[in-house]
Each structure stands twice: as C-alpha cells, then as structure tokens.
Motif scaffolding. Structure first.
Motif, PDB file in Angstrom:
ATOM      1  N   ILE A 160      76.417  30.623  40.419  1.00 11.65           N
ATOM      2  CA  ILE A 160      75.219  29.777  40.354  1.00 11.65           C
ATOM      3  C   ILE A 160      74.772  29.398  41.759  1.00 11.65           C
ATOM      4  O   ILE A 160      73.611  29.571  42.136  1.00 11.65           O
ATOM      5  CB  ILE A 160      75.497  28.489  39.537  1.00 11.65           C
ATOM      6  CG1 ILE A 160      75.873  28.823  38.103  1.00 11.65           C
ATOM      7  CG2 ILE A 160      74.292  27.574  39.584  1.00 11.65           C
ATOM      8  CD1 ILE A 160      74.743  29.073  37.180  1.00 11.65           C
ATOM      9  N   ILE A 161      75.725  28.884  42.549  1.00 13.98           N
ATOM     10  CA  ILE A 161      75.373  28.479  43.906  1.00 13.98           C
ATOM     11  C   ILE A 161      74.924  29.695  44.706  1.00 13.98           C
ATOM     12  O   ILE A 161      73.942  29.648  45.459  1.00 13.98           O
ATOM     13  CB  ILE A 161      76.575  27.778  44.595  1.00 13.98           C
ATOM     14  CG1 ILE A 161      76.967  26.536  43.795  1.00 13.98           C
ATOM     15  CG2 ILE A 161      76.240  27.415  46.025  1.00 13.98           C
ATOM     16  CD1 ILE A 161      75.837  25.596  43.486  1.00 13.98           C
ATOM     17  N   THR A 167      67.906  36.464  41.930  1.00 18.10           N
ATOM     18  CA  THR A 167      68.487  35.188  41.508  1.00 18.10           C
ATOM     19  C   THR A 167      68.961  35.255  40.061  1.00 18.10           C
ATOM     20  O   THR A 167      70.090  34.853  39.753  1.00 18.10           O
ATOM     21  CB  THR A 167      67.447  34.064  41.659  1.00 18.10           C
ATOM     22  OG1 THR A 167      66.940  34.099  42.971  1.00 18.10           O
ATOM     23  CG2 THR A 167      68.065  32.723  41.376  1.00 18.10           C
ATOM     24  N   VAL A 168      68.117  35.795  39.192  1.00 23.38           N
ATOM     25  CA  VAL A 168      68.489  35.828  37.779  1.00 23.38           C
ATOM     26  C   VAL A 168      69.711  36.722  37.565  1.00 23.38           C
ATOM     27  O   VAL A 168      70.641  36.369  36.827  1.00 23.38           O
ATOM     28  CB  VAL A 168      67.302  36.318  36.918  1.00 23.38           C
ATOM     29  CG1 VAL A 168      67.733  36.511  35.478  1.00 23.38           C
ATOM     30  CG2 VAL A 168      66.168  35.329  36.993  1.00 23.38           C
ATOM     31  N   PHE A 193      68.143  32.869  46.462  1.00 23.23           N
ATOM     32  CA  PHE A 193      66.720  32.570  46.334  1.00 23.23           C
ATOM     33  C   PHE A 193      66.186  32.013  47.650  1.00 23.23           C
ATOM     34  O   PHE A 193      65.140  32.451  48.147  1.00 23.23           O
ATOM     35  CB  PHE A 193      66.490  31.568  45.211  1.00 23.23           C
ATOM     36  CG  PHE A 193      65.048  31.240  44.987  1.00 23.23           C
ATOM     37  CD1 PHE A 193      64.285  32.018  44.135  1.00 23.23           C
ATOM     38  CD2 PHE A 193      64.455  30.167  45.626  1.00 23.23           C
ATOM     39  CE1 PHE A 193      62.943  31.725  43.936  1.00 23.23           C
ATOM     40  CE2 PHE A 193      63.118  29.872  45.433  1.00 23.23           C
ATOM     41  CZ  PHE A 193      62.367  30.662  44.584  1.00 23.23           C
ATOM     42  N   ALA A 194      66.952  31.068  48.219  1.00 25.39           N
ATOM     43  CA  ALA A 194      66.513  30.452  49.469  1.00 25.39           C
ATOM     44  C   ALA A 194      66.382  31.497  50.574  1.00 25.39           C
ATOM     45  O   ALA A 194      65.471  31.444  51.397  1.00 25.39           O
ATOM     46  CB  ALA A 194      67.495  29.356  49.886  1.00 25.39           C
ATOM     47  N   ALA A 253      62.971  37.987  44.976  1.00 27.70           N
ATOM     48  CA  ALA A 253      63.811  36.782  44.984  1.00 27.70           C
ATOM     49  C   ALA A 253      64.176  36.359  43.574  1.00 27.70           C
ATOM     50  O   ALA A 253      65.350  36.092  43.284  1.00 27.70           O
ATOM     51  CB  ALA A 253      63.091  35.648  45.712  1.00 27.70           C
ATOM     52  N   SER A 254      63.212  36.330  42.678  1.00 29.56           N
ATOM     53  CA  SER A 254      63.550  35.822  41.349  1.00 29.56           C
ATOM     54  C   SER A 254      64.392  36.841  40.577  1.00 29.56           C
ATOM     55  O   SER A 254      65.298  36.455  39.843  1.00 29.56           O
ATOM     56  CB  SER A 254      62.295  35.421  40.572  1.00 29.56           C
ATOM     57  OG  SER A 254      61.404  36.490  40.499  1.00 29.56           O
ATOM     58  N   LEU A 279      58.370  36.638  46.041  1.00 29.70           N
ATOM     59  CA  LEU A 279      58.811  36.038  44.782  1.00 29.70           C
ATOM     60  C   LEU A 279      59.437  37.044  43.823  1.00 29.70           C
ATOM     61  O   LEU A 279      60.434  36.744  43.163  1.00 29.70           O
ATOM     62  CB  LEU A 279      57.610  35.356  44.112  1.00 29.70           C
ATOM     63  CG  LEU A 279      57.909  34.613  42.807  1.00 29.70           C
ATOM     64  CD1 LEU A 279      58.817  33.436  43.067  1.00 29.70           C
ATOM     65  CD2 LEU A 279      56.632  34.147  42.150  1.00 29.70           C
ATOM     66  N   PHE A 297      52.320  31.484  46.509  1.00 29.96           N
ATOM     67  CA  PHE A 297      53.529  32.295  46.593  1.00 29.96           C
ATOM     68  C   PHE A 297      53.156  33.691  47.037  1.00 29.96           C
ATOM     69  O   PHE A 297      52.148  34.251  46.612  1.00 29.96           O
ATOM     70  CB  PHE A 297      54.209  32.393  45.223  1.00 29.96           C
ATOM     71  CG  PHE A 297      55.154  31.283  44.963  1.00 29.96           C
ATOM     72  CD1 PHE A 297      56.363  31.225  45.621  1.00 29.96           C
ATOM     73  CD2 PHE A 297      54.838  30.283  44.061  1.00 29.96           C
ATOM     74  CE1 PHE A 297      57.240  30.193  45.393  1.00 29.96           C
ATOM     75  CE2 PHE A 297      55.710  29.241  43.827  1.00 29.96           C
ATOM     76  CZ  PHE A 297      56.912  29.202  44.483  1.00 29.96           C
ATOM     77  N   ILE A 345      71.362  30.521  43.898  1.00 28.31           N
ATOM     78  CA  ILE A 345      70.383  29.603  44.492  1.00 28.31           C
ATOM     79  C   ILE A 345      70.207  29.906  45.984  1.00 28.31           C
ATOM     80  O   ILE A 345      69.094  29.955  46.502  1.00 28.31           O
ATOM     81  CB  ILE A 345      70.829  28.139  44.297  1.00 28.31           C
ATOM     82  CG1 ILE A 345      70.971  27.830  42.808  1.00 28.31           C
ATOM     83  CG2 ILE A 345      69.827  27.195  44.913  1.00 28.31           C
ATOM     84  CD1 ILE A 345      71.693  26.539  42.529  1.00 28.31           C
ATOM     85  N   LEU A 346      71.347  30.156  46.644  1.00 25.01           N
ATOM     86  CA  LEU A 346      71.267  30.469  48.070  1.00 25.01           C
ATOM     87  C   LEU A 346      70.543  31.796  48.276  1.00 25.01           C
ATOM     88  O   LEU A 346      69.789  31.960  49.238  1.00 25.01           O
ATOM     89  CB  LEU A 346      72.675  30.517  48.687  1.00 25.01           C
ATOM     90  CG  LEU A 346      73.398  29.167  48.705  1.00 25.01           C
ATOM     91  CD1 LEU A 346      74.788  29.317  49.301  1.00 25.01           C
ATOM     92  CD2 LEU A 346      72.602  28.135  49.506  1.00 25.01           C
ATOM     93  N   ILE A 379      63.207  34.244  49.464  1.00 23.39           N
ATOM     94  CA  ILE A 379      61.838  33.904  49.102  1.00 23.39           C
ATOM     95  C   ILE A 379      60.856  34.105  50.253  1.00 23.39           C
ATOM     96  O   ILE A 379      59.770  34.642  50.062  1.00 23.39           O
ATOM     97  CB  ILE A 379      61.770  32.472  48.526  1.00 23.39           C
ATOM     98  CG1 ILE A 379      60.378  32.147  48.022  1.00 23.39           C
ATOM     99  CG2 ILE A 379      62.235  31.417  49.493  1.00 23.39           C
ATOM    100  CD1 ILE A 379      59.985  32.876  46.777  1.00 23.39           C
ATOM    101  N   ARG A 380      61.255  33.732  51.464  1.00 25.58           N
ATOM    102  CA  ARG A 380      60.336  33.901  52.603  1.00 25.58           C
ATOM    103  C   ARG A 380      60.150  35.371  52.972  1.00 25.58           C
ATOM    104  O   ARG A 380      59.045  35.869  52.936  1.00 25.58           O
ATOM    105  CB  ARG A 380      60.842  33.112  53.825  1.00 25.58           C
ATOM    106  CG  ARG A 380      60.430  31.684  53.823  1.00 25.58           C
ATOM    107  CD  ARG A 380      58.986  31.524  54.294  1.00 25.58           C
ATOM    108  NE  ARG A 380      58.509  30.165  54.078  1.00 25.58           N
ATOM    109  CZ  ARG A 380      58.762  29.157  54.924  1.00 25.58           C
ATOM    110  NH1 ARG A 380      59.479  29.369  56.018  1.00 25.58           N
ATOM    111  NH2 ARG A 380      58.298  27.961  54.678  1.00 25.58           N
TER     112      ARG A 380
END
Lengths: 217, 500
Positions: A148-149, A171-172, A155-156, A167-168, A164, A210, A152-153, A159-160
């Motif tokens: 999970i962590i 993440t998923v 994604f961070a 990244a998404s 999107l 985005f 999230i990291l 994303i830039r």
C-alpha cells in the motif's frame, strides 16, 4: 476502534515476548542515540535537561531489551516511549527558536510548551504500562504495509514525470498486490478499468489540471 | 421569529436554484455511494471528494459538501444494517438491531425507518441551527482571545471524555496533534519551526494530508489485516415500507433521539457517536420490554439514527457561529471553506448571509434528497456491497492519492500521506485513538494564536484565563468534566456504555 482483546491476556509465548522486548528496546535505544548525536549538530547548545532526558531514555531502552524492566502492557510502554521520543525530538528541533521576550510569546514558546506537556503525559502512559498488565501488540501485516505504502509512493513519484495514466495504472497494480487473495488477470482488468475511469473523470469531468501522458513530446 | 422566517426564506431561495439542487443531489448520491463502501468513514469520504468541488462557486461547493456529508453518514447506516459492518463509528449501535432486523427479512423497513428518522431529525436540527445561529453569533462578539482559548480547551477535553479508552492516552493524542500543528512557519514572526529545512514543510502539514493518511490509508491497512467474513443478506430486500405498528413504535423513539442528538451535537468534541449510544441506552431504559433490544427492535434503529443525524447537523453550530470546528469532519469543512476563500466564524453570517442561510437550507434539502434517492436505490447499494474488498481498496487508494495531489499539485503531500497512513496504523496497534489527535491538530494554530494574544493583552498575566468570567466558567466546566472522567465510579459507567 481497536482490535485488541479487552481481557488483557497476553497472546504471545514467553519466548516470543522476550524477543519482542529485545528488539523493541534496541530500536528505542538506537533512536535515542541518534537523537543525542544530532543534538550536537544543531546551532544552539541543547539545554542539559533535554540531553539528560535523552540519556535516560536510552537507558530505559537498554533496560527493556535486557529484560531488567518487565513490560506489563506493551501497547502502553512502546506507544508512550515513542511519544516521549517525539517530544524530545521536537524539543531539540525547536531549540534554536527564540522563546519568550518579556511577556510576548516567541515562535518557540508554544512548540516547547506542547512538547513538554506531551513528554510528561506520555511518561504517565509508560509508567502505567510497566505496572498494569495489558494485551500484546498483534502482529503487523507487513505485506499490506509494504504494497500500500509502495503504491502511494509510486503515485507520488510517477504523477509529475509520467502523467496520470501511467501513475494510476502502476498504483492500482502495486496496491492490489497487498491482498492475499488477488489474481493477476483480475487485477489487470480492474487496473485498466480504474485507469480509464480516472483519466476521464478528473481531467475532463472535473476539469482538474492533470497531465495524462509522459512529457516526451 | 419574523427574522428567522425571512432568513430561512433567503436560504431557500439560494438553495432551490436548479444548479444548487442538482449539486446537492450529486453530493448526496456520491456521498452515499462512497459511504456505503465498507471501511471508509465520512471523513475519508469528504476528503476524497473534496477535489470535485474545486471548480464550483463557494455556495455550491459548500452545499455539495454538506450533501456528501449526510450521504456518507447515511451510507454508513446502510452497511450497518445490511452487512453488520458499521460504515463509521456513529453507526455502530445501528448494527445491533438493524442487522438483526435484516436477518429476519425486514431489511426494508429498517432502512426506511433509518431514513425517516434521519429526515425528521434533520428537519428539527435545521430549524435549531437557524434559530441558534443569530444569538450565538451575538455571543461570539463577547468572546476575546482568552475566551476562545478556554472554549477550545473545553472542546478538546470533551473530545477526551467522550472518546472511549484511556483518558491519559487520549490526552497524549491531543498534545501530539497540537505539536504536529506547530510545524511550519510561525504566524507572527514567519520563523521556520521544526521544518528541518524542507521547503515543502514551511507551509505546515495540510489537514487533509493528516486526515486522509490516518483515516483513509490507516483504515485500509487495518482492514487488510482481518478480511473477515462479510455476511451479506442474501434474501431480496422486499417490502420497503414499514408497517403502521412499526411507525407507531418508532415515533417516540425518533423524537427522543432527535432531542438527545441535537443537544449533544452542539457540544464540541465529536457528539455524534455519543449521541447514538445515549439514544440507544435511553430507548432501552424507557421501553416496556427491554429484552426485545438486540433482537430486531425497530426503536433500536430509529433512535440512534435520528440522534446521530441531529448531532451531525447541530455540530455545524459551533463552526458557523464561533468558527471552531467541533469534530474532525467539521475541521475538514473549515479546510474546504478556506480553499474557497471563506473564513468560518461569526462574520460569515453578517457578511455573506446568502452563504450562511443557503447552507442551512441545503441541509434540509440534503436530508430530503436522501430519503428520495436512497429508498429506491437500496438494491443497488446491496449489489455494490458484494464487490470483494480486494477490488475496492485499490480504487480507494488511487482516489485518495488523486484527491491529495490535486489540493496543491504536490507529490510531496502524497508521500507525506503515506507516512501518516503508517502512523495511523501504528497508533491503532498501540490502542491510541486517532480522532482526538486530528482535533488537536486542527485547533493547534488557533489555540496558539489566541493564547499568545490573550497573554499579550494581559501583559503576561496567566491568571487572565481564570479571572475573566466566561473564560473561567469554561475552564471550570472542562476541569470538572476531566475530573469526572478520571473518577473510578464514572469511568466504569462510561465503559459500560461503550461495551453495550
């Protein structure tokens, strides 16, 4: 909120508990040592009471890991110790801020006040934990935390530069690995669906700025 | 009285425009949708959906947020009844009798009575908010920095007393929150405080970051630990309408629940949870046949649902009149208002009456929406509950990530949220309640500011908090509350209420 058994029974064997305290005490001691060393790096000299508290904290950590102090309620002892460490860290970190000038508060007054009160109350929690028996800390679910962590990291991080969509999706997929009963094919389908949904909803549906794709062109 | 009607009329005229009605509808619908998903409380729901209100005008955004709030709350009771998983802490009690009713094939009446009870309570609370708004705002003018500080102390103490578990640990959580809120630039001097030279921290840690981390990600981490068996009611939900005896039985319960909820909701410190517990306990006491409770008594659903909805609504009173958020959800509302350039407090009512009264009218509208949209949609919510958790949580995670990122377009915030997720998980493992910490975190800067001002005005004389009458009274109440909570006899009673 808590899943802990209210009965206060210990769920671990004596050996497992000894080992838990060994490791837990060492972690506390090492953290205290790090804080102590760092307290010499900050600009202003850290006042003596704070330094000596750090030393005492270190000693308590060693005592716990050596089994000299009997941990009756691990939740209270480790929870309280961590909060004391937090307040000591805050005292060191806010050390270079000016305090009271006459009867006007300086920027450092309130942080030090709160940190001091937190340390006192947490000490109470720790003392209670040494005296009154309480339930063991149930095991952490490492798989869940890592994925999970990690997602999230991810994604961070993505994303830039990558936009999107990537990244998404990433993440998923990473996130889904946190479940024990996951299946790869299902995960990929879910990830694709969520990615498509997000890439339409947020930039187009809600007009949020985005960037969808990597910035190659 | 005439003013009240005129004001409500103004509010209605704002709320009943086509855009605002549809915003309210969307808010309530989406709020319920997310709230129904097990494991997400109303706080995480609002935080997650915050970005969708960014593009709206302030009034519309607040109306939509209020709709989301009620929707999430109602969604929580739906899961309580159908799956026996409380969507959030305030609907824990609803599980007891609601799920029992569902097992007996009466899920429809249980859901309907929950909606009807909530609607009735919502109507009463709306009028109450409107009626108390003006006098309390006038009272706010009597408040100086010392009074504000004492009021916040009282609110935090209430949060401690009303939370379950150890009082001492709840106090440490509050101080942790206060301490964390000190990170960032000092308001008066601009000095960097405890930022370790990280430029992203100089603005302080965002409330959404902490809230989403602790309540969104922390919850997921905890839920993964025990996937648990979700026994969903398999029988078709039929016969939505409650029978006449049902309505008769629950009418009194709804009335009593509304009164308790309205009173406890005004108190700062998370009144909604204690309100539902208190309403349930009272019903059991006044009932002629207390043994029916826990076996599917309809009063056991009606009273707590009415109470928690009334409390959810009256908790807007301290926010709108004094500018002090009484619970974490309201704190999030402060964040949302600030994003839209509104500073919550007494001046909102005088300077932006259409916003204030529009929001109050929309509360009533939101409750009406819920009753209209939810009863026909129950079948859909049931189907949604059958989606396995392993598919749900990636969706929650990505929505939370996008939500946090879109606040400032800052990847750093997203990483920070991850850290707070672990912190939240760790806290629950060590039996600390995250809710008081969030409240402390929100009130921290306000408290410091008022403390500093009060001390400056009193020329460093700390007794000012005790000698000024209002401030002294507030502190005295706080002290008595704390003393009562620590006293052994009352502590036993408090635990009894929570274990029921």
């Amino acid at each position: 909120m808590s899943d802990a058994t209210p009965s206060g029974e210990w769920s671990r064997s004596a050996d497992a508990r000894r080992q838990y305290n060994l490791v837990g005490g060492i972690i506390l001691a090492v953290a205290a040592l790090g804080l102590f060393v760092w307290s010499f790096w900050v600009n202003n000299p850290v006042p003596l009471p704070v330094r000596s508290s750090i030393i005492i904290f270190f000693a308590v950590g060693i005592a716990i890991s050596a089994g000299l102090l009997r941990v009756q309620n691990p939740q209270d002892v480790y929870g309280g110790m961590a909060l004391i460490l937090l307040s000591l860290t805050a005292l060191v970190a806010s050390n270079d801020l000016p305090g009271m000038r006459g009867f006007a508060f300086g920027p450092g007054t309130a942080p030090r006040l709160f940190a001091f009160l937190l340390a006192i109350l947490s000490l109470g929690v720790v003392v209670v934990g040494f005296l009154k028996r309480g339930p063991d800390i149930t095991g952490y679910k490492i798989q869940g935390v890592v994925f999970i962590i990690g997602s999230i990291l991810a994604f961070a991080a993505c994303i830039r530069p990558l936009g999107l969509v990537i990244a998404s999706f990433a993440t998923v997929v990473i996130c889904a690995a946190a479940a024990e009963d996951g299946k790869w094919r299902e995960t990929l389908i879910v990830a694709i669906v969520i990615t498509i949904f997000c890439s339409f909803l947020f930039p187009y549906g809600l007009n949020l700025p985005f960037q969808l794709w990597p910035r190659f062109w | 009285m005439h003013d009240l009607i005129a004001n409500l009329w103004l509010g209605m005229s704002v709320a009943f425009t086509f855009t605002n009605v549809s915003l309210c509808l969307i808010g309530a619908l989406v709020g319920t949708l997310i709230g129904v998903l097990p494991g997400i409380g109303s706080l995480a729901t609002i935080a997650m959906l915050l970005p969708i209100t960014f593009g709206l005008p302030p009034v519309g955004a607040l109306i939509m947020l209020a709709g989301i709030y009620y929707g999430a709350q109602y969604g929580g009771s739906t899961t309580s009844i159908l799956v026996n998983i409380p969507g959030e802490s305030s609907s824990v009690v609803t599980c007891l009798d609601g799920h029992e009713m569902a097992k007996q094939g009466r899920a429809g009446p249980a859901l309907a009575i929950a909606a009807i009870g909530s609607f009735f309570a919502g109507c009463v609370a709306t009028v109450l908010v409107a009626a108390l708004g003006a006098p309390l705002t006038a009272m706010a003018l009597l408040f100086g920095p010392a009074e504000y500080f004492s009021l916040m102390v009282l609110g935090l103490i209430f949060a401690v007393v009303l939370a379950k578990g150890s009082v001492l640990k709840a106090l440490t959580m509050i101080l942790t929150g206060l301490l964390l809120s000190m990170i960032g630039s000092d308001l008066e001097t601009g000095a960097e405080r405890m930022t370790w030279g990280v430029p992203e921290l100089s603005d302080g840690i965002g409330f959404v970051v902490v809230g989403m981390g602790m309540f969104g990600f922390g919850e997921i981490l905890r839920n993964l630990e025990s996937p648990g068996s979700r026994e969903i009611i398999n029988t078709k939900v039929t016969g939505l309408m409650p029978t006449l005896p049902d309505l008769k039985a629950s009418a009194g319960a709804i009335g009593r629940g509304t009164v308790i909820g309205s009173l406890l909701g005004i108190l700062p410190g998370g009144g909604a949870i204690i309100a539902s517990f208190a309403a349930y306990t009272l019903e059991k006491k006044v009932s002629k046949n207390p043994l029916r409770f826990g076996r599917g008594a309809i009063e056991g659903v009606a009273a707590p649902e009415a109470a928690n909805n009334a409390a959810a609504q009256t908790s807007f009173i301290p926010l709108l009149t004094l500018g002090i958020p009484p619970n974490p959800v309201m704190a999030l509302m402060v964040g949302a208002m600030t994003i839209h350039g509104i500073v919550p407090g007494p001046q909102v009512m005088t300077k932006q009456p259409e916003l204030f009264w529009g929001m109050i009218a929309s509360m009533w509208l939101g409750n009406l929406m819920l009753i209209v949209i939810n009863l026909p949609l129950v079948g859909m919510w049931v189907r949604l509950l059958r989606v396995p958790y392993r598919h749900l949580f990636p969706m929650i995670v990505i929505f939370c990530c996008i939500g946090v990122y879109s606040l400032n377009n800052a990847p750093f915030d997203v990483s920070l949220t991850a850290i707070f997720g672990v912190v939240g998980y760790w806290l629950v493992k060590h039996d600390f309640e995250p809710a008081p910490m969030i409240l402390g975190f929100v009130l921290g800067p306000l408290m410091e500011e008022n403390l500093r001002r009060a001390m400056l005005i009193a020329r460093g004389d700390a007794t000012v908090f005790l000698t000024r009458p209002i401030s002294g009274t507030l502190l005295a109440i706080a002290f008595v509350m704390l003393a009562l909570a620590v006293l052994p006899s009352l502590r036993a009673k408090r635990e009894e209420v929570f274990t029921e």
